[in-house]
Design an enzyme around this catalytic site. Structure first.
Site, PDB file in Angstrom:
ATOM      1  N   ASN A   5     -11.976 -11.473  -1.281  1.00 47.32           N
ATOM      2  CA  ASN A   5     -11.242 -12.675  -1.952  1.00 47.32           C
ATOM      3  C   ASN A   5     -10.069 -12.112  -2.477  1.00 47.32           C
ATOM      4  O   ASN A   5      -9.804 -11.124  -2.869  1.00 47.32           O
ATOM      5  CB  ASN A   5     -12.250 -13.156  -3.105  1.00 47.32           C
ATOM      6  N   CYS A   6      -9.195 -13.189  -2.874  1.00 43.84           N
ATOM      7  CA  CYS A   6      -7.902 -12.959  -3.598  1.00 43.84           C
ATOM      8  C   CYS A   6      -7.723 -13.599  -4.890  1.00 43.84           C
ATOM      9  O   CYS A   6      -6.740 -14.063  -5.248  1.00 43.84           O
ATOM     10  CB  CYS A   6      -6.644 -13.272  -2.619  1.00 43.84           C
ATOM     11  N   HIS A  39      -7.410  -8.223   0.377  1.00 43.23           N
ATOM     12  CA  HIS A  39      -6.470  -9.219   0.780  1.00 43.23           C
ATOM     13  C   HIS A  39      -5.652  -9.623  -0.723  1.00 43.23           C
ATOM     14  O   HIS A  39      -4.832 -10.368  -0.610  1.00 43.23           O
ATOM     15  CB  HIS A  39      -7.110 -10.575   1.057  1.00 43.23           C
ATOM     16  N   CYS A  44       5.504  -3.914  -8.559  1.00 40.78           N
ATOM     17  CA  CYS A  44       6.896  -3.797  -8.587  1.00 40.78           C
ATOM     18  C   CYS A  44       7.199  -3.096  -6.984  1.00 40.78           C
ATOM     19  O   CYS A  44       6.624  -2.101  -6.752  1.00 40.78           O
ATOM     20  CB  CYS A  44       7.332  -2.596  -9.608  1.00 40.78           C
ATOM     21  N   CYS A  55      11.383  -1.333 -15.113  1.00 40.57           N
ATOM     22  CA  CYS A  55      12.207  -0.209 -14.227  1.00 40.57           C
ATOM     23  C   CYS A  55      13.245  -1.015 -13.555  1.00 40.57           C
ATOM     24  O   CYS A  55      14.400  -0.375 -13.145  1.00 40.57           O
ATOM     25  CB  CYS A  55      11.418   0.375 -13.446  1.00 40.57           C
TER      26      CYS A  55
END
Length: 182
Positions: A113-114, A132, A140, A170
């Protein structure tokens, strides 16, 4: 003849099963006992979850069930996907409680699942593998730092190489972390 969408074949006779709260609690108790027994025997277990754990939260469509996104699209039905802010349900919380109470009996929770519901249920981030991606995480491109958001991260547009328009401390571009299928 079954319709096909990508690698998925939609069947008219697809059966979806639901459990009552009592059945879910009983299954959770039995699973916890199996985990305790495995731990007592010096074994480790992994937990693998998919759409079923999250669709039960409501507001989240599945993909392959009778009312799933891919099934309905194969029938020519336009489907709106996703919920704005789904919340973890009993399944998510029971799994996290199991992880905390059995300690070392399983190392990771692996999910396809996302939706980010495991992390919202306070799953330890170092023990949660989201195959996923997570729709609430930006990463980043330069240093690899992850940012867990309270909103779903999206690309600015299809030409931005998955970037969201925000930047890391950064200076690197932040990218959304989910895999796009279809």
């Amino acid at each position: 003849m079954a319709n096909t969408v990508g690698a998925f074949e939609a069947h008219e006779d697809a059966t979806e099963y639901e459990q009552t709260d009592a059945q879910l609690r009983d299954a959770a108790r039995r699973t916890a006992q199996l985990m305790r027994d495995a731990h007592a025997a010096g074994l480790k277990c992994g937990v693998y979850v998919g759409a079923g754990i999250s669709t039960a939260a409501g507001q989240i469509a599945d993909f392959r069930g009778p009312q799933g996104v891919w099934t309905l699209r194969a029938k020519g039905v336009h489907v709106l996907r996703g919920a704005a802010k789904p919340l973890p349900n009993f399944n998510h919380h029971a799994l996290i409680a199991l992880l905390r109470h059995t300690g070392a009996s399983f190392d990771y929770i692996t999910s396809t699942n996302c939706d980010g519901l495991l992390l919202k249920a306070h799953s330890p981030i170092k023990k949660t593998l989201e195959l996923h991606g997570n729709s609430n995480v930006e990463c980043c491109a330069l240093c690899g730092r992850n940012y867990l958001r309270t909103w779903r991260a999206h690309a600015l547009d299809r030409t931005t190489r998955r970037t969201t328009g925000r930047t890391c401390e950064c200076g690197g571009a932040l990218r959304y972390t989910t895999i796009a299928f279809g």
